[in-house]
Design a protein around this motif. Structure first.
Motif, PDB file in Angstrom:
ATOM      1  N   THR A 264      -9.246  -8.869   1.880  1.00 58.37           N
ATOM      2  CA  THR A 264     -10.083  -7.759   2.317  1.00 58.37           C
ATOM      3  C   THR A 264     -11.450  -8.245   2.774  1.00 58.37           C
ATOM      4  O   THR A 264     -11.929  -9.274   2.308  1.00 58.37           O
ATOM      5  N   GLN A 265     -12.063  -7.474   3.662  1.00 61.25           N
ATOM      6  CA  GLN A 265     -13.435  -7.792   4.066  1.00 61.25           C
ATOM      7  C   GLN A 265     -14.444  -7.250   3.066  1.00 61.25           C
ATOM      8  O   GLN A 265     -15.627  -7.562   3.141  1.00 61.25           O
ATOM      9  N   CYS A 266     -13.969  -6.391   2.163  1.00 55.80           N
ATOM     10  CA  CYS A 266     -14.895  -5.828   1.180  1.00 55.80           C
ATOM     11  C   CYS A 266     -15.169  -6.883   0.112  1.00 55.80           C
ATOM     12  O   CYS A 266     -14.270  -7.607  -0.307  1.00 55.80           O
ATOM     13  N   LEU A 267     -16.395  -6.920  -0.336  1.00 59.43           N
ATOM     14  CA  LEU A 267     -16.783  -7.951  -1.291  1.00 59.43           C
ATOM     15  C   LEU A 267     -16.167  -7.704  -2.667  1.00 59.43           C
ATOM     16  O   LEU A 267     -15.791  -8.642  -3.363  1.00 59.43           O
ATOM     17  N   GLU A 268     -16.064  -6.436  -3.033  1.00 58.51           N
ATOM     18  CA  GLU A 268     -15.674  -6.170  -4.418  1.00 58.51           C
ATOM     19  C   GLU A 268     -14.353  -5.424  -4.529  1.00 58.51           C
ATOM     20  O   GLU A 268     -13.960  -4.692  -3.644  1.00 58.51           O
ATOM     21  N   GLU A 269     -13.667  -5.656  -5.600  1.00 58.98           N
ATOM     22  CA  GLU A 269     -12.486  -4.933  -6.098  1.00 58.98           C
ATOM     23  C   GLU A 269     -11.147  -5.388  -5.522  1.00 58.98           C
ATOM     24  O   GLU A 269     -10.110  -4.876  -5.922  1.00 58.98           O
ATOM     25  N   GLY A 270     -11.134  -6.342  -4.595  1.00 60.47           N
ATOM     26  CA  GLY A 270      -9.880  -6.950  -4.146  1.00 60.47           C
ATOM     27  C   GLY A 270      -9.043  -6.063  -3.237  1.00 60.47           C
ATOM     28  O   GLY A 270      -9.427  -4.950  -2.893  1.00 60.47           O
ATOM     29  N   GLY A 271      -7.869  -6.584  -2.825  1.00 61.90           N
ATOM     30  CA  GLY A 271      -6.977  -5.857  -1.918  1.00 61.90           C
ATOM     31  C   GLY A 271      -5.728  -5.358  -2.640  1.00 61.90           C
ATOM     32  O   GLY A 271      -5.521  -5.640  -3.811  1.00 61.90           O
ATOM     33  N   ASP A 272      -4.902  -4.602  -1.897  1.00 64.75           N
ATOM     34  CA  ASP A 272      -3.636  -4.128  -2.475  1.00 64.75           C
ATOM     35  C   ASP A 272      -2.650  -3.903  -1.333  1.00 64.75           C
ATOM     36  O   ASP A 272      -2.777  -2.947  -0.566  1.00 64.75           O
ATOM     37  N   LEU A 273      -1.664  -4.793  -1.246  1.00 65.20           N
ATOM     38  CA  LEU A 273      -0.727  -4.720  -0.124  1.00 65.20           C
ATOM     39  C   LEU A 273       0.330  -3.648  -0.305  1.00 65.20           C
ATOM     40  O   LEU A 273       1.028  -3.303   0.647  1.00 65.20           O
ATOM     41  N   VAL A 278       1.323  -3.041   6.560  1.00 63.76           N
ATOM     42  CA  VAL A 278       1.559  -4.474   6.712  1.00 63.76           C
ATOM     43  C   VAL A 278       2.331  -5.017   5.511  1.00 63.76           C
ATOM     44  O   VAL A 278       3.270  -5.798   5.651  1.00 63.76           O
ATOM     45  N   GLY A 279       1.967  -4.559   4.321  1.00 58.77           N
ATOM     46  CA  GLY A 279       2.670  -4.978   3.108  1.00 58.77           C
ATOM     47  C   GLY A 279       4.091  -4.483   3.104  1.00 58.77           C
ATOM     48  O   GLY A 279       5.033  -5.189   2.758  1.00 58.77           O
ATOM     49  N   ARG A 280       4.280  -3.239   3.540  1.00 54.31           N
ATOM     50  CA  ARG A 280       5.620  -2.640   3.511  1.00 54.31           C
ATOM     51  C   ARG A 280       6.505  -3.196   4.620  1.00 54.31           C
ATOM     52  O   ARG A 280       7.657  -3.537   4.392  1.00 54.31           O
ATOM     53  N   ARG A 281       5.930  -3.283   5.844  1.00 53.88           N
ATOM     54  CA  ARG A 281       6.761  -3.655   6.995  1.00 53.88           C
ATOM     55  C   ARG A 281       7.070  -5.148   7.014  1.00 53.88           C
ATOM     56  O   ARG A 281       8.188  -5.556   7.344  1.00 53.88           O
ATOM     57  N   VAL A 282       6.100  -5.962   6.715  1.00 55.40           N
ATOM     58  CA  VAL A 282       6.360  -7.411   6.754  1.00 55.40           C
ATOM     59  C   VAL A 282       7.118  -7.822   5.492  1.00 55.40           C
ATOM     60  O   VAL A 282       7.886  -8.776   5.502  1.00 55.40           O
ATOM     61  N   GLY A 283       6.917  -7.096   4.442  1.00 55.40           N
ATOM     62  CA  GLY A 283       7.619  -7.427   3.198  1.00 55.40           C
ATOM     63  C   GLY A 283       6.694  -8.186   2.280  1.00 55.40           C
ATOM     64  O   GLY A 283       6.160  -9.235   2.651  1.00 55.40           O
ATOM     65  N   ARG A 284       6.486  -7.631   1.117  1.00 54.55           N
ATOM     66  CA  ARG A 284       5.514  -8.237   0.215  1.00 54.55           C
ATOM     67  C   ARG A 284       5.951  -9.615  -0.272  1.00 54.55           C
ATOM     68  O   ARG A 284       5.148 -10.429  -0.670  1.00 54.55           O
ATOM     69  N   GLU A 285       7.264  -9.849  -0.209  1.00 59.11           N
ATOM     70  CA  GLU A 285       7.730 -11.175  -0.666  1.00 59.11           C
ATOM     71  C   GLU A 285       7.370 -12.277   0.332  1.00 59.11           C
ATOM     72  O   GLU A 285       7.418 -13.455   0.030  1.00 59.11           O
ATOM     73  N   GLN A 286       6.976 -11.883   1.543  1.00 60.74           N
ATOM     74  CA  GLN A 286       6.637 -12.869   2.573  1.00 60.74           C
ATOM     75  C   GLN A 286       5.141 -13.127   2.660  1.00 60.74           C
ATOM     76  O   GLN A 286       4.705 -14.211   3.039  1.00 60.74           O
ATOM     77  N   ILE A 287       4.372 -12.081   2.355  1.00 57.85           N
ATOM     78  CA  ILE A 287       2.913 -12.180   2.521  1.00 57.85           C
ATOM     79  C   ILE A 287       2.289 -12.559   1.189  1.00 57.85           C
ATOM     80  O   ILE A 287       2.728 -12.098   0.140  1.00 57.85           O
ATOM     81  N   ILE A 288       1.271 -13.386   1.245  1.00 55.10           N
ATOM     82  CA  ILE A 288       0.574 -13.770   0.014  1.00 55.10           C
ATOM     83  C   ILE A 288      -0.580 -12.802  -0.209  1.00 55.10           C
ATOM     84  O   ILE A 288      -1.379 -12.566   0.699  1.00 55.10           O
TER      85      ILE A 288
END
Ligand SMILES: NC(=O)C[C@H](N)C(=O)O
Length: 329
Positions: A264-273, A278-288
């Protein structure tokens, strides 16, 4: 009395005025002359490893610093590394991956104002760093402006102020109240494990910050030249899927064997795929997933993971495993 080794790498802390502005040029002995002459806590030896502004820091130089600590590990109780502030957080994270299972502190410090200037913060930072290097604690830390920050969690957030660094998504390890060190959390007792030097880094990593209008064609170049791509998406990790749609290009990268991290570009609290296409379509098992790691940790961690394996599954597992407290999600 503790034995401390100070390793100088340059930075503003060791800078003098040259023809083209400030440039690192002080000897290590000059630097340690600013530590209190009569103290009963430590005795300091010093070495200059390099004399660079930290904007010129390179992954190969991280390796040199890690090797210097490793080589001298048995002869000293703690280490102080003086370093420029601009890329200090990358170095502290890189050392956290390359030097594991340590039972002694490696403390990185620097300053916003050169040490011989009036109103310098360097003397204060060096003294605090040397004192923290005497603690019975293992790991890599940044000591700056009276705060002790875990090596994988520091971010430089201010360009001029003395309080240049913040600990992001993690509490300070400790802070100084005068000469006293106050821990904010309980620190794990030092284990007597064998310390590990793990320096095979692959520097072929690219960090891409998205903006409205990022061109998909850019990914064709990345696919040819990099083994790992970190995408700083929007909010929790959103990537455009309409207009200049980046999804097909991300899939192409993965199919070509490139490790793709979304952060994420946000400094705080992290991301959630899990929330985004992108997480759903590419597949979370493929994306880090970057979880709540800072980019200053993700970049060297990906270089380190790619240095250990070519297998995308293994790389993902290494990246998503918490190392040196770099993620808590
Ligand atoms: N305050 C500093 O140390 C900034 C300097 N440009 C460096 O990173 O080396």
């Amino acid at each position: 009395m503790k034995k401390i080794l100070l390793l100088a790498t340059g930075g503003t802390i060791a800078s003098v005025v040259g023809e083209d502005g400030l440039t690192p040029g002080m000897t290590a002995d000059e630097l340690i002359s600013y530590l209190p002459a009569h103290n009963h806590l430590y005795q300091v030896d010093s070495k200059v490893l390099m004399e660079i502004d930290s904007t010129n820091m390179q992954p190969e130089f991280w390796v040199r610093i890690a090797e210097a600590v490793y080589k001298n590990y048995d002869d000293y109780d703690g280490f102080v590394i003086t370093h420029g502030t601009d890329t200090m957080s990358y170095t502290s994270a890189a050392l956290s991956y390359m030097l594991q299972n340590m039972s002694k502190p490696v403390v990185i410090t620097g300053s916003q104002v050169p040490i011989h200037n009036n109103h310098t913060d360097a003397i204060h930072n060096m003294r605090n760093a040397a004192q923290f290097a005497c603690e019975n604690i293992g790991g890599v830390f940044i000591v700056f402006d009276g705060k002790v920050i875990n090596g994988t969690r520091a971010v430089k957030v201010r360009t001029r102020s003395y309080d240049a660094f913040e600990s992001i998504n993690h509490p300070y390890v400790a802070y100084f109240e005068g000469d006293e060190i106050k821990y904010t959390t309980s620190v794990a007792p030092v284990q007597n494990q064998e310390m590990m030097l793990d320096i095979s880094l692959c520097p072929d990593v690219f960090l891409l910050k998205l903006h409205p209008g990022t061109k998909p064609e850019l990914f064709d170049y990345l696919k040819q030249h990099y083994k790992g791509v970190i995408i700083e998406g929007f909010g929790l990790g959103g990537v455009p899927t309409q207009g200049r749609n980046l999804l097909p290009k991300i899939i192409e990268l993965i199919e070509a064997g490139v490790a793709v991290v979304i952060t994420t570009q946000c400094l705080e609290e992290g991301g959630d795929l899990t929330l985004y296409e992108v997480g759903r379509r590419v597949g979370r098992e493929q994306i880090i997933s970057s979880k709540d790691m800072n980019k200053e940790a993700i970049v060297p961690k990906l270089m380190w993971a790619l240095g250990k394996s070519n297998d995308l599954k293994e790389i993902k597992e290494l990246m998503e495993t918490s190392i040196a407290d770099d993620t808590t999600l």
